[in-house]
Structures are given as C-alpha cells and as structure tokens.
Write an enzyme that holds these catalytic residues in place. Structure first.
Site, PDB file in Angstrom:
ATOM      1  N   SER A   1      22.758  31.357 -20.509  1.00  0.00           N
ATOM      2  CA  SER A   1      22.703  29.822 -19.696  1.00  0.00           C
ATOM      3  C   SER A   1      23.510  28.951 -20.580  1.00  0.00           C
ATOM      4  CB  SER A   1      20.684  29.365 -20.723  1.00  0.00           C
ATOM      5  OG  SER A   1      20.430  28.416 -20.086  1.00  0.00           O
ATOM      6  N   TYR A  33      14.722  29.263 -28.149  1.00  0.00           N
ATOM      7  CA  TYR A  33      14.796  29.431 -25.950  1.00  0.00           C
ATOM      8  C   TYR A  33      16.857  29.550 -26.473  1.00  0.00           C
ATOM      9  CZ  TYR A  33      16.512  29.436 -21.167  1.00  0.00           C
ATOM     10  OH  TYR A  33      17.159  29.636 -20.274  1.00  0.00           O
TER      11      TYR A  33
END
Ligand SMILES: NC(=O)c1ccc[n+]([C@@H]2O[C@H](COP(=O)([O-])OP(=O)(O)OC[C@H]3O[C@@H](n4cnc5c(N)ncnc54)[C@H](OP(=O)(O)O)[C@@H]3O)[C@@H](O)[C@H]2O)c1
Length: 249
Positions: A144, A157
């Site tokens: 990401s 995360y």
C-alpha cells in the site's frame, strides 16, 4: 500475434471475492490467464467463476482462509492439479480496520497481523516449492501507499504493509537461483469494500469521505498487475506505487 505474456499463465489470487483481487481476476482472465481464486466467501467466488467462464475464460474457486496455512496450500495445490503449474501468485487478501493506538483494539491489530502478514507468508510457503521446481514464477504482493508512510490511525495497518515490503524485498534477493520474479504493488485510495471493517465511527467517516472523493476504480490495480506480469521474463518489476491523481499523501 505478439504474446502479452499473460495468456495461458496460471494465476492464483487471494482476496479474489471483492475489490482489487476481484478486478484482477476479471482483467487477467480476459487477457487469457487461467485464474484460481481464493477467499472465504465461496458464494462470491462462485459467481465470479461463472461470469469468467461464461465470457470464455478459465477459472477455478477454492474457499480459502489465508490465516490457515493448509487452506493456502490447498488453493495452490488445486491450481497445480487442475492446470499443471502455478505461474503467478497474487498475495492480495488483507484488511484495514484503522484506529488510533490508544483505543487498544488489540483484536483488530491481531487480525491485521494474521491476514496481512501471516497470510502473505502462507502464500509464499505454498507457492515457492512449486516455483523452485519449475524454475520460474512470479510472486506479487499487495502492500500500500500505507507501506511507505504513516497517517492518523494507520500505525498498525502501516506496520503490516511495511512488513510485507521488507519480506518481499528479502524474497526478491533470495530467489535469484530459481528465476522467480517478485513484485510489490502499492495502491493509494481505491474504491473497494476495504473501509467496511473500520469499527471506529469517526475514522471510518473521515476515510469514507476521502476515498469517496478521490478514490479510483479497482481496475486500476488490475492494470498494474497485468503490466508487471506481462513484461518479458527477464524483466522484474519490483514495485509499483500508484495513487489517484487527486491524492495528496
Ligand atoms: N482499496 C484500497 O484503497 C487499498 C489501498 C492499498 C492497499 N490495499 C490492499 O489491497 C488488498 C485488497 O483489499 P481491497 O481494497 O480489495 O478490499 P476488499 O474489497 O475488502 O477485499 C479484501 C479481500 O480480502 C479477502 N480476505 C479478507 N480476509 C481474508 C482471509 N482471512 N482469508 C482469505 N481472504 C480474506 C476478502 O475476502 P473474504 O472476506 O471473502 O474472505 C476480500 O476478497 C488488501 O491487502 C488491502 O490492504 C487496498
């Protein structure tokens, strides 16, 4: 006709029941890949297999929980048994229940570690023996933009997405003897079901507003995966970062 270097390849995709994985399955099947789809929601996978096969493609679904090593091995083994080999693994299953650390949502931290990190390692463990024997293959992992930076409520995360980048860079260096390519894809804001599992009401609202404004369609990811797979075999696209043009961080 020039080969797209996708046609005929056997591509295993985790997290194929929605969002990025689903879009990749559809796009790669249309490019001639044989796609093998893993996720927990077997009904959604079944519908996607029907759609792909009706359109003349080849697809297979295997209900898979990536936190269970035996499940991921069964997914990869099904690909090899049905189609004879595994050319590409897309380690894509993941979840993003963002929250501030002081909220101490420990269960959600554990879940992210289990799916986003352990799930990726299970994929590598399942695919690598086959790829070593074949002396070819490609392992693609969805990290990401959050694997490159930290933003409010993203600490854990981001930690999982930094971790898979480190793991995949180590993998890249170590699999040279086996002619295996490694690719990390780092999307920015893409419109999927990813925000559905955020339990913090304010964090969910803020992220939904932002992704609603700037988010791009899941097919953007599918095109990046196709680009990386489609390069000639002596070209290894190691990492792609892509964002909506309108996305600041
Ligand atoms: N959308 C974005 O903006 C964005 C940006 C950067 C990175 N990413 C990453 O992209 C990946 C895909 O997310 P998405 O945006 O497409 O979200 P999504 O629509 O929520 O899809 C997540 C997928 O992961 C699967 N999954 C979750 N837990 C699983 C488990 N234990 N075992 C097997 N599969 C599991 C889900 O299937 P089941 O629920 O059926 O199991 C689903 O297919 C994730 O790794 C995410 O972190 C997304």
């Amino acid at each position: 006709m020039m080969s797209n270097n996708i046609t005929g390849k056997v591509v295993v995709i985790t997290g194929a029941s929605s969002g990025l994985g689903e879009a990749a399955a559809r796009h790669l099947a249309a490019e001639g890949a044989k796609v093998v789809l893993g996720a927990r929601r077997a009904d959604r996978l079944g519908a996607l297999v029907s759609e792909i096969t009706s359109a003349g493609g080849e697809a297979l679904a295997v209900a898979t929980d990536v936190t269970v090593l035996a499940d991921v091995q069964a997914l990869v083994d099904a690909a090899v048994e049905t189609f004879g080999r595994i050319d590409v693994l897309i380690n894509n299953a993941g979840l993003m229940p963002l929250s501030p650390i002081e909220s101490l949502k420990v269960d959600e931290w554990d879940r992210m570690i289990d799916v986003n990190i352990r799930g990726v390692l299970h994929g590598i463990a399942a695919a690598l023996p086959h790829m070593k024997t074949q002396k070819s293959g490609q392992i693609i992992t969805t990290s990401s933009v959050a694997g490159h930076l930290v933003f409010p409520a993203s600490a854990v995360y981001s930690g999982t997405k930094y971790a898979v980048r480190a793991i995949c860079e180590g993998l890249r260096q170590e699999v040279k003897p086996y002619n295996i390519r490694t690719t990390t894809l780092c999307p920015g804001a893409v419109k999927t079901e990813l925000l559905d599992h955020i339990s913090d009401v304010e964090v969910k609202a803020a992220n939904s507003d932002y992704v609603g404004q700037v988010g791009i369609p899941a097919n953007s990811f599918a095109r990046m995966a196709a680009f990386a797979i489609g390069q000639p075999e002596d070209v290894d696209v190691n990492e792609i970062i892509f964002r909506p043009t309108a996305q600041l961080l």
